[in-house]
Design an enzyme around this catalytic site. Structure first.
Site, PDB file in Angstrom:
ATOM      1  N   ASP A 287     -13.965   6.244  -1.943  1.00 20.39           N
ATOM      2  CA  ASP A 287     -13.035   6.193  -0.815  1.00 20.39           C
ATOM      3  C   ASP A 287     -12.345   7.536  -0.589  1.00 20.39           C
ATOM      4  O   ASP A 287     -12.164   7.970   0.548  1.00 20.39           O
ATOM      5  CB  ASP A 287     -12.008   5.090  -1.116  1.00 20.39           C
ATOM      6  CG  ASP A 287     -10.989   4.930  -0.019  1.00 20.39           C
ATOM      7  OD1 ASP A 287     -11.375   5.034   1.152  1.00 20.39           O
ATOM      8  OD2 ASP A 287      -9.816   4.685  -0.344  1.00 20.39           O
TER       9      ASP A 287
ATOM     10  N   TYR B 260       0.876  -1.176   0.000  1.00 22.74           N
ATOM     11  CA  TYR B 260       0.000   0.000   0.000  1.00 22.74           C
ATOM     12  C   TYR B 260       0.913   1.227   0.000  1.00 22.74           C
ATOM     13  O   TYR B 260       2.096   1.122  -0.335  1.00 22.74           O
ATOM     14  CB  TYR B 260      -0.926  -0.116   1.238  1.00 22.74           C
ATOM     15  CG  TYR B 260      -1.999   0.918   1.324  1.00 22.74           C
ATOM     16  CD1 TYR B 260      -2.891   1.136   0.272  1.00 22.74           C
ATOM     17  CD2 TYR B 260      -2.160   1.692   2.479  1.00 22.74           C
ATOM     18  CE1 TYR B 260      -3.886   2.095   0.362  1.00 22.74           C
ATOM     19  CE2 TYR B 260      -3.152   2.639   2.582  1.00 22.74           C
ATOM     20  CZ  TYR B 260      -4.015   2.844   1.513  1.00 22.74           C
ATOM     21  OH  TYR B 260      -4.987   3.800   1.612  1.00 22.74           O
TER      22      TYR B 260
ATOM     23  N   LYS C 273      -5.434  -1.729  -2.383  1.00 25.05           N
ATOM     24  CA  LYS C 273      -6.580  -1.488  -1.482  1.00 25.05           C
ATOM     25  C   LYS C 273      -7.238  -2.824  -1.125  1.00 25.05           C
ATOM     26  O   LYS C 273      -7.635  -3.049   0.010  1.00 25.05           O
ATOM     27  CB  LYS C 273      -7.601  -0.567  -2.157  1.00 25.05           C
ATOM     28  CG  LYS C 273      -7.114   0.872  -2.355  1.00 25.05           C
ATOM     29  CD  LYS C 273      -7.437   1.760  -1.170  1.00 25.05           C
ATOM     30  CE  LYS C 273      -6.846   3.153  -1.343  1.00 25.05           C
ATOM     31  NZ  LYS C 273      -7.062   4.050  -0.221  1.00 25.05           N
TER      32      LYS C 273
ATOM     33  N   ARG D 290      -6.082   9.775 -11.243  1.00 22.44           N
ATOM     34  CA  ARG D 290      -5.369  10.520 -10.186  1.00 22.44           C
ATOM     35  C   ARG D 290      -4.919   9.497  -9.155  1.00 22.44           C
ATOM     36  O   ARG D 290      -5.590   9.256  -8.176  1.00 22.44           O
ATOM     37  CB  ARG D 290      -6.304  11.581  -9.590  1.00 22.44           C
ATOM     38  CG  ARG D 290      -5.728  12.551  -8.635  1.00 22.44           C
ATOM     39  CD  ARG D 290      -5.351  11.980  -7.262  1.00 22.44           C
ATOM     40  NE  ARG D 290      -6.406  11.936  -6.280  1.00 22.44           N
ATOM     41  CZ  ARG D 290      -6.494  10.993  -5.337  1.00 22.44           C
ATOM     42  NH1 ARG D 290      -5.620   9.997  -5.253  1.00 22.44           N
ATOM     43  NH2 ARG D 290      -7.479  11.016  -4.472  1.00 22.44           N
TER      44      ARG D 290
ATOM     45  N   GLU E  91     -12.040   4.485  -6.566  1.00 22.28           N
ATOM     46  CA  GLU E  91     -10.739   4.868  -6.031  1.00 22.28           C
ATOM     47  C   GLU E  91      -9.956   5.703  -7.031  1.00 22.28           C
ATOM     48  O   GLU E  91      -9.814   5.316  -8.205  1.00 22.28           O
ATOM     49  CB  GLU E  91      -9.943   3.588  -5.702  1.00 22.28           C
ATOM     50  CG  GLU E  91      -8.697   3.827  -4.885  1.00 22.28           C
ATOM     51  CD  GLU E  91      -9.007   4.347  -3.494  1.00 22.28           C
ATOM     52  OE1 GLU E  91      -9.895   3.798  -2.835  1.00 22.28           O
ATOM     53  OE2 GLU E  91      -8.352   5.321  -3.071  1.00 22.28           O
ATOM     54  N   ASP E  92      -9.457   6.811  -6.579  1.00 22.18           N
ATOM     55  CA  ASP E  92      -8.515   7.629  -7.341  1.00 22.18           C
ATOM     56  C   ASP E  92      -9.021   8.036  -8.723  1.00 22.18           C
ATOM     57  O   ASP E  92      -8.310   7.931  -9.732  1.00 22.18           O
ATOM     58  CB  ASP E  92      -7.148   6.927  -7.396  1.00 22.18           C
ATOM     59  CG  ASP E  92      -6.478   6.925  -6.025  1.00 22.18           C
ATOM     60  OD1 ASP E  92      -7.111   7.396  -5.062  1.00 22.18           O
ATOM     61  OD2 ASP E  92      -5.335   6.466  -5.899  1.00 22.18           O
TER      62      ASP E  92
HETATM   63  N1  LIG Z   1      -4.456  10.423   3.560  1.00 20.04           N
HETATM   64  C1  LIG Z   1      -5.454   9.922   2.878  1.00 20.04           C
HETATM   65  O1  LIG Z   1      -6.176   9.019   3.338  1.00 20.04           O
HETATM   66  C2  LIG Z   1      -5.758  10.443   1.527  1.00 20.04           C
HETATM   67  C3  LIG Z   1      -4.880  11.266   0.877  1.00 20.04           C
HETATM   68  N2  LIG Z   1      -5.174  11.727  -0.371  1.00 20.04           N
HETATM   69  C4  LIG Z   1      -4.176  12.537  -1.017  1.00 20.04           C
HETATM   70  O2  LIG Z   1      -4.661  13.844  -1.189  1.00 20.04           O
HETATM   71  C5  LIG Z   1      -4.049  14.415  -2.316  1.00 20.04           C
HETATM   72  C6  LIG Z   1      -5.100  15.121  -3.129  1.00 20.04           C
HETATM   73  O3  LIG Z   1      -6.073  14.229  -3.611  1.00 20.04           O
HETATM   74  P1  LIG Z   1      -7.338  14.796  -4.432  1.00 20.04           P
HETATM   75  O4  LIG Z   1      -8.093  15.745  -3.605  1.00 20.04           O
HETATM   76  O5  LIG Z   1      -8.100  13.661  -4.950  1.00 20.04           O
HETATM   77  O6  LIG Z   1      -6.571  15.502  -5.610  1.00 20.04           O
HETATM   78  P2  LIG Z   1      -7.049  16.659  -6.568  1.00 20.04           P
HETATM   79  O7  LIG Z   1      -6.101  16.718  -7.663  1.00 20.04           O
HETATM   80  O8  LIG Z   1      -8.495  16.472  -6.837  1.00 20.04           O
HETATM   81  O9  LIG Z   1      -6.922  17.974  -5.674  1.00 20.04           O
HETATM   82  C7  LIG Z   1      -5.728  18.633  -5.371  1.00 20.04           C
HETATM   83  C8  LIG Z   1      -6.087  20.004  -4.868  1.00 20.04           C
HETATM   84  O10 LIG Z   1      -4.901  20.625  -4.403  1.00 20.04           O
HETATM   85  C9  LIG Z   1      -4.875  21.947  -4.898  1.00 20.04           C
HETATM   86  N3  LIG Z   1      -3.519  22.459  -4.957  1.00 20.04           N
HETATM   87  C10 LIG Z   1      -2.598  22.283  -5.924  1.00 20.04           C
HETATM   88  N4  LIG Z   1      -1.502  23.024  -5.673  1.00 20.04           N
HETATM   89  C11 LIG Z   1      -1.740  23.657  -4.505  1.00 20.04           C
HETATM   90  C12 LIG Z   1      -0.987  24.582  -3.732  1.00 20.04           C
HETATM   91  N5  LIG Z   1       0.225  24.964  -4.113  1.00 20.04           N
HETATM   92  N6  LIG Z   1      -1.546  25.053  -2.594  1.00 20.04           N
HETATM   93  C13 LIG Z   1      -2.772  24.654  -2.200  1.00 20.04           C
HETATM   94  N7  LIG Z   1      -3.528  23.787  -2.900  1.00 20.04           N
HETATM   95  C14 LIG Z   1      -3.015  23.299  -4.038  1.00 20.04           C
HETATM   96  C15 LIG Z   1      -5.545  21.865  -6.253  1.00 20.04           C
HETATM   97  O11 LIG Z   1      -5.994  23.136  -6.698  1.00 20.04           O
HETATM   98  C16 LIG Z   1      -6.691  20.918  -5.933  1.00 20.04           C
HETATM   99  O12 LIG Z   1      -7.756  21.649  -5.373  1.00 20.04           O
HETATM  100  C17 LIG Z   1      -3.310  13.295  -3.024  1.00 20.04           C
HETATM  101  O13 LIG Z   1      -1.940  13.388  -2.715  1.00 20.04           O
HETATM  102  C18 LIG Z   1      -3.865  12.051  -2.407  1.00 20.04           C
HETATM  103  O14 LIG Z   1      -2.917  11.016  -2.350  1.00 20.04           O
HETATM  104  C19 LIG Z   1      -6.347  11.439  -1.000  1.00 20.04           C
HETATM  105  C20 LIG Z   1      -7.251  10.607  -0.401  1.00 20.04           C
HETATM  106  C21 LIG Z   1      -6.992  10.007   0.893  1.00 20.04           C
HETATM  107  C1  LIG Z   2      -4.977   6.999   0.440  1.00 20.18           C
HETATM  108  C2  LIG Z   2      -5.670   7.321  -0.789  1.00 20.18           C
HETATM  109  O1  LIG Z   2      -6.748   6.821  -1.044  1.00 20.18           O
HETATM  110  C3  LIG Z   2      -5.093   8.273  -1.688  1.00 20.18           C
HETATM  111  O2  LIG Z   2      -4.047   8.838  -1.385  1.00 20.18           O
HETATM  112  O3  LIG Z   2      -5.673   8.485  -2.753  1.00 20.18           O
HETATM  113 MG   LIG Z   3      -7.288   7.086  -3.054  1.00 24.65          MG
END
Ligand SMILES: NC(=O)C1=CN([C@@H]2O[C@H](COP(=O)(O)OP(=O)(O)OC[C@H]3O[C@@H](n4cnc5c(N)ncnc54)[C@H](O)[C@@H]3O)[C@@H](O)[C@H]2O)C=CC1
Ligand SMILES: CC(=O)C(=O)O
Ligand SMILES: [Mg+2]
Length: 641
Positions: free
Chosen positions: A295, A130, A201, A183, A272-273
């Site tokens: 998710d 993961y 996952k 993504r 997912e993603d």
């Molecule tokens: N810890 C966890 O469980 C999870 C973590 N993530 C992580 O969250 C991240 C984002 O995922 P999504 O929302 O789906 O991606 P996304 O691409 O939909 O959104 C990214 C956002 O960040 C913004 N962004 C880009 N550059 C920026 C900056 N310099 N300052 C502030 N904001 C900025 C963009 O405008 C956009 O609104 C990924 O790295 C993903 O791995 C996602 C889901 C779960």
């Molecule tokens: C953890 C997860 O789902 C993500 O980073 O997209």
């Molecule tokens: Mg994810």
């Protein structure tokens, strides 16, 4: 066997007989589907032609791009050469990737043993199967691909999916994790290579939730890719065309959903993603008709809520004080907006659950995306982010403006003259600086919480500011190959710049920080892995037809309540991954309880709806426990069909 085959090339002869004097006569096989792919004599992998794929029930079991033998050899050799270079160059050797290869081989050989190893060593190997290693695996999937796992539905399969779905050998599938690869973690569009995340996952579904591995199905929907590098790569395994958009895209996903729910009416589909623009639309489209959830939007939201409530408790305050927290969120994509909506609802519930509570909760959030602070002065705002756009008047009072950057928002430095803002009529007004309690990153921008941002957070009014650097994967010594998509900061940076008295969580695992004088700075892993397995298992065992808001809320509350006062006082707001099987059992039980209360539970196998209603809380937990698969060898006996 080889001698008998060479005696009669028409029966059970391996494909290599094509080059013999027998010419190009076809080889008759008495196998089909996965049995062929798993037979080294007959398997041609990606080189099976479309006709063969159709005739041998292989369609959907391989990546869509049909390759020549030369291409297959090039791909293999490229991977082999890469290993040689990495071994020679020492420190940049992705040791983690080598571990993944070994585990993957075991997965192919012996599932029981694989899951035994994974469950017994989950702390060590979850970061391999993961995040973060799975990100590296997806990036390199072209080279790593050996034996296919899961199903591939492509844009070219339109009109065929209802029949293709029957190529999967299992009559029962409980859990599907599907991605369109648009993504993957914070790594962007990885096209067909995104299948790795669905596999990772589902590994957690088996290891943490005890879903039977024979009943899980990773799925890749290949509608093309907008990744120019992959489009130009002659060895890319997916469709080499730009992504479908609009109605064409929706038609593919609709067809897939119809096909899998026709064959397996009780399956649960985890999205997912998917890039944000589709994540929300697809969730809206399917959530009230199918057993599905997203998710990244919903699982992440629940995990963040549990962590945010933990951060309130860690300040020595009751959870009911949550609506007073000032929260700066960096990232307004599927994950960020999912968290914001859930946090707003949680605050509103605590404030009386009426319209004004729902409105006033909005004042607790400042949302910064790639264009800076989002206000109502911005020309175009995504519909999902619009409610969180701050009123420009309010923002001016805080010394801020549309598009202010993160340091400015955290520190409120723009427009400020000392501690006052110049205004036309009255000369100066005192600045109401934000001084947030929480800084939460879901931006996919490594290092976004820079020294300046963390310095600015020292001005927080909180007795114990919280930093959630939730973006995945992560960069550390082992993962030099990642160039983007990392955590917003490391725990070392946060503790050393802000000080010892903080709460820190990251999406991917980091080690705790030695603060000296015998103290430890705890690094929590704030990852949706603490919820999605329990949401899936609870839904399965309740037999709920949909996954309701209430079921998701129950899952989040269960995770929040899992941590003891003693833990949170030490800054531990999420469980250790070593207890993931236990927490998943509890989450699943909470989901079932809620489904029963909402009258959604239709039962599972011999536990029908009426029987479920009779269970008390302890009995529900016991019911979950008894239905979790454990990796033990069963005794096998042969019986003819
Ligand atoms: N810890 C966890 O469980 C999870 C973590 N993530 C992580 O969250 C991240 C984002 O995922 P999504 O929302 O789906 O991606 P996304 O691409 O939909 O959104 C990214 C956002 O960040 C913004 N962004 C880009 N550059 C920026 C900056 N310099 N300052 C502030 N904001 C900025 C963009 O405008 C956009 O609104 C990924 O790295 C993903 O791995 C996602 C889901 C779960
Ligand atoms: C953890 C997860 O789902 C993500 O980073 O997209
Ligand atoms: Mg994810």
């Amino acid at each position: 066997m080889s001698s008998s085959c060479s005696g009669n090339p028409l029966i059970m002869s391996p494909t290599r007989s094509f080059t013999t004097t027998e010419g190009h006569r076809p080889t008759i096989v008495h196998k089909r589907s996965l049995d062929i792919l798993h037979d080294p004599w007959f398997n041609k992998g990606t080189a099976f032609t479309m006709t063969e794929r159709d005739r041998l029930d292989l369609r959907g079991l391989l990546p869509p791009n049909v390759m020549s033998t030369d291409q297959q050899i090039d791909r293999f050799m490229a991977d082999l050469k890469r290993l040689q270079v990495q071994a020679r160059d020492g420190p940049s050797d992705p040791y983690a990737l080598a571990k993944w290869r070994i585990l993957n081989r075991l997965h192919d050989r012996n599932e029981t043993m694989y899951y035994k190893v994974l469950i017994a060593n989950i702390e060590e190997y979850a970061p391999i199967v993961y995040t973060p290693t799975v990100g590296l695996v997806c990036q390199n999937y072209g080279g790593l691909f050996r034996r296919p796992r899961g199903m591939y539905f492509s844009a070219e399969d339109r009109g065929e999916m209802m029949s293709m779905v029957y190529n999967w050998p299992a009559d029962q599938v409980d859990m599907i994790v599907v991605t369109d690869g648009s993504r993957i973690l914070g790594l962007g569009d990885l096209g067909v290579q995104g299948i790795g995340i669905a596999i990772g996952k589902l590994d957690l579904y088996v290891a943490a939730a005890g879903i039977n591995p024979q009943r899980v199905l990773p799925v890749m929907i290949d509608v093309g890719t907008n990744n120019e590098k992959l489009l130009k790569d002659p060895l890319y395994l997916g469709l080499q065309r730009h992504r479908f958009e609009g109605e064409e895209y929706l038609a593919v996903i609709d067809e897939f959903m119809e096909a899998v729910f026709t064959r397996w009416p009780h399956v649960i589909v985890q999205f997912e993603d998917f890039q944000s623009k589709w994540a929300f639309k697809l969730l809206q489209r399917y959530r009230s008709t199918y057993r599905m959830f997203n998710d990244d939007v919903q699982g992440t939201a629940g995990v963040a809520i549990a962590g945010l409530l933990g951060a309130v408790r860690a300040q020595g305050r009751p959870m009911i004080d949550f609506p007073k927290q000032k929260i700066v969120v960096a990232g307004a994509g599927s994950a960020g907006i999912g968290v914001l909506n859930a946090a707003r609802k949680t605050m509103a519930r605590m404030l009386g659950n009426n319209e004004s509570a729902f409105e006033s909760a909005l004042r607790q959030f400042w949302v910064v995306d790639a264009n800076g602070l989002i206000t109502d002065e911005r020309e175009y705002i995504d519909p999902e982010a619009r409610p969180f756009a701050r009123k420009i008047k309010e923002i001016h009072r805080q010394g801020l403006k549309e598009g202010a950057n993160l340091v400015e928002v955290v520190f409120a430095s723009f427009l400020c003259l000392g501690n006052r803002i110049p205004v036309q009529a009255s000369g100066f007004l005192p600045v109401e600086q934000v001084k947030p309690d929480v800084l939460l990153g879901l931006s996919a921008v490594g290092g976004l919480f820079s020294k300046e941002v963390l310095e600015a957070l020292k001005g927080s009014t909180s007795t114990r500011p919280a930093i959630f650097a939730m973006s995945n994967p992560t960069k550390n010594g082992m993962f030099l190959v990642f160039d983007w998509g990392e955590a917003e900061c490391t725990p070392e940076e946060a503790f050393s710049i802000i000080g010892d008295n903080i709460i820190f969580a990251s999406g991917s695992p980091f080690n705790n920080v030695d603060l000296g004088n015998g103290h430890i700075g705890h690094c929590n892993q704030g990852n949706n892995m603490y919820l999605f397995p329990g949401i899936g298992l609870g839904t399965l065992l309740s037999g709920s037809r949909i996954i309701s808001e209430g079921m998701l809320q129950a899952a989040a509350e269960c995770l929040a309540a899992y941590m003891t006062e003693e833990d949170v006082a030490k800054g531990i707001i999420y469980p250790s991954i070593s207890s993931i099987r236990d927490i998943t059992k509890e989450v699943a039980a909470a989901v079932i309880k809620e489904a029963i209360e909402e009258d959604l539970a239709e039962g599972y196998r011999e536990m029908d709806a009426r029987e479920l209603q009779k269970l008390n809380e302890e009995e529900i937990v016991e019911y979950v426990k008894n239905n979790m698969w454990s990796p033990e060898y069963p005794t096998l006996v042969y019986k003819q069909d």
